[in-house]
Design a protein around this motif. Structure first.
Motif, mmCIF file in Angstrom:
data_model
loop_
_atom_site.group_PDB
_atom_site.id
_atom_site.type_symbol
_atom_site.label_atom_id
_atom_site.label_comp_id
_atom_site.label_asym_id
_atom_site.label_seq_id
_atom_site.Cartn_x
_atom_site.Cartn_y
_atom_site.Cartn_z
ATOM 1 N N LEU A 248 27.533 36.799 24.344
ATOM 2 C CA LEU A 248 27.675 35.384 23.974
ATOM 3 C C LEU A 248 26.363 34.629 24.165
ATOM 4 O O LEU A 248 26.025 33.753 23.360
ATOM 5 C CB LEU A 248 28.797 34.724 24.789
ATOM 6 N N ALA A 249 25.608 34.979 25.194
ATOM 7 C CA ALA A 249 24.309 34.328 25.415
ATOM 8 C C ALA A 249 23.347 34.659 24.285
ATOM 9 O O ALA A 249 22.588 33.790 23.820
ATOM 10 C CB ALA A 249 23.733 34.768 26.760
ATOM 11 N N ARG A 250 23.373 35.901 23.824
ATOM 12 C CA ARG A 250 22.491 36.298 22.722
ATOM 13 C C ARG A 250 22.878 35.588 21.424
ATOM 14 O O ARG A 250 22.011 35.108 20.677
ATOM 15 C CB ARG A 250 22.568 37.816 22.560
ATOM 16 N N ILE A 251 24.182 35.530 21.156
ATOM 17 C CA ILE A 251 24.662 34.833 19.954
ATOM 18 C C ILE A 251 24.299 33.348 20.022
ATOM 19 O O ILE A 251 23.831 32.755 19.042
ATOM 20 C CB ILE A 251 26.184 35.022 19.796
ATOM 21 N N THR A 252 24.499 32.750 21.185
ATOM 22 C CA THR A 252 24.164 31.330 21.367
ATOM 23 C C THR A 252 22.688 31.084 21.102
ATOM 24 O O THR A 252 22.314 30.144 20.385
ATOM 25 C CB THR A 252 24.528 30.879 22.800
ATOM 26 N N LYS A 253 21.839 31.940 21.660
ATOM 27 C CA LYS A 253 20.392 31.790 21.465
ATOM 28 C C LYS A 253 20.031 31.877 19.986
ATOM 29 O O LYS A 253 19.232 31.070 19.476
ATOM 30 C CB LYS A 253 19.665 32.887 22.262
ATOM 31 N N ASP A 254 20.625 32.835 19.283
ATOM 32 C CA ASP A 254 20.333 32.993 17.856
ATOM 33 C C ASP A 254 20.766 31.758 17.068
ATOM 34 O O ASP A 254 20.004 31.226 16.255
ATOM 35 C CB ASP A 254 21.032 34.236 17.301
ATOM 36 N N ILE A 255 21.969 31.290 17.299
ATOM 37 C CA ILE A 255 22.470 30.143 16.529
ATOM 38 C C ILE A 255 21.700 28.870 16.872
ATOM 39 O O ILE A 255 21.403 28.061 15.983
ATOM 40 C CB ILE A 255 23.984 29.985 16.732
ATOM 41 N N ASN A 256 21.334 28.705 18.136
ATOM 42 C CA ASN A 256 20.515 27.544 18.510
ATOM 43 C C ASN A 256 19.167 27.565 17.801
ATOM 44 O O ASN A 256 18.614 26.518 17.448
ATOM 45 C CB ASN A 256 20.305 27.491 20.021
ATOM 46 N N GLN A 257 18.635 28.767 17.570
ATOM 47 C CA GLN A 257 17.363 28.903 16.865
ATOM 48 C C GLN A 257 17.524 28.523 15.387
ATOM 49 O O GLN A 257 16.686 27.830 14.811
ATOM 50 C CB GLN A 257 16.866 30.346 16.984
ATOM 51 N N TYR A 258 18.615 28.973 14.766
ATOM 52 C CA TYR A 258 18.802 28.735 13.331
ATOM 53 C C TYR A 258 19.319 27.335 13.029
ATOM 54 O O TYR A 258 19.069 26.790 11.955
ATOM 55 C CB TYR A 258 19.788 29.747 12.744
#
Length: 250
Positions: free
Chosen positions: A102-112
């Motif tokens: 979930l942390a990895r997904i959150t980081k990716d979506i926050n970037q995009y």
């Protein structure tokens, strides 16, 4: 690194695996939290072998139709084509609240999507791992993934295309030796209301084989969409080019 395009999957991740059945699907999957897609909450879905995640009803159809569909089916098509997992490959899926993922997904979506405050609290990961096409006489396989994620209010879908070697099964008029031609695979979203839908550029053309090189978030092979209230973001206007037999770009 390129290998990190796919989120972790497989039996070591405690994934479920679909039965080996041409045009088959998972059992009906009840979600721990509702997933909002095009303004409607869904609590069940199916992971269909033919490259589709559908809400409320299975999709056994193997030759894709362009969106919007007239019959009201609601689904996500990471790569809708005639998969035959009896001939090769596996279809995995899991629902997860693993903090690392979930942390990895959150980081990716926050970037995009830097303007949308988002912290993932739930994800559903479906992965088609080196899946063969119907009628294949080769060992060609496609590996792609769809990730549904929500914080109970905002929903996103991440589509990852790691290795695409074929576009068409033999029953869709594809060539058994190449997996090309005929009616190629389709990628996109269908809300079921005939108004809200999205076709990823290149769908149902030979160019869909190049989906590993296209993106709407500047990450080749990755397409990401906000889907609770569907918005098309940063989508390229050009359809991907396809090389002809002489390797000249058309």
């Amino acid at each position: 690194p390129a290998a990190s395009l796919l989120y972790p999957y497989g039996l070591e991740q405690h994934d479920h695996k679909n039965p080996k059945l041409d045009d088959g699907s998972s059992k009906k999957i009840s979600l721990a939290v509702p997933f909002t897609f095009y303004g409607k909450e869904y609590r069940t879905l199916y992971v269909n072998n033919n490259g589709v995640i559908s809400f409320d009803t299975r999709v056994n159809q193997y030759t894709p139709d362009p969106f919007p569909l007239a019959d009201g089916r609601t689904f996500v098509a990471p790569y809708w084509g005639d998969v035959d997992n009896v001939r090769g490959g596996d279809v995995f899926y899991r629902e997860t609240t693993d903090p690392t993922l979930l942390a990895r997904i959150t980081k990716d979506i926050n970037q995009y999507f830097p303007k949308i405050p988002y912290t993932a609290t739930w994800a559903f990961v479906a992965t088609w791992d080196h899946v063969a096409y119907y009628g294949s006489t080769t060992n060609k396989g496609n590996t792609f993934q769809a990730v549904l994620t929500t914080n109970t209010k905002t929903s996103f879908i991440i589509l990852n295309y790691w290795d695409i070697q074929w576009t068409t099964g033999a029953a869709s008029d594809g060539d058994p030796e190449t997996g090309l031609g005929g009616t190629p695979a389709h990628a996109g979203f269908n809300s079921g209301d005939e108004t809200n839908f999205y076709n990823i550029p290149g769908s149902q053309t030979d160019a869909i084989i190049n989906i590993t090189k296209t993106s709407n978030v500047n990450v080749p092979g990755r397409w990401v969409f906000q889907v609770d209230d569907f918005k098309v973001t940063g989508v390229p206007t050009e359809v991907p080019k396809v090389a002809n037999s002489n390797n000249c770009w058309l």
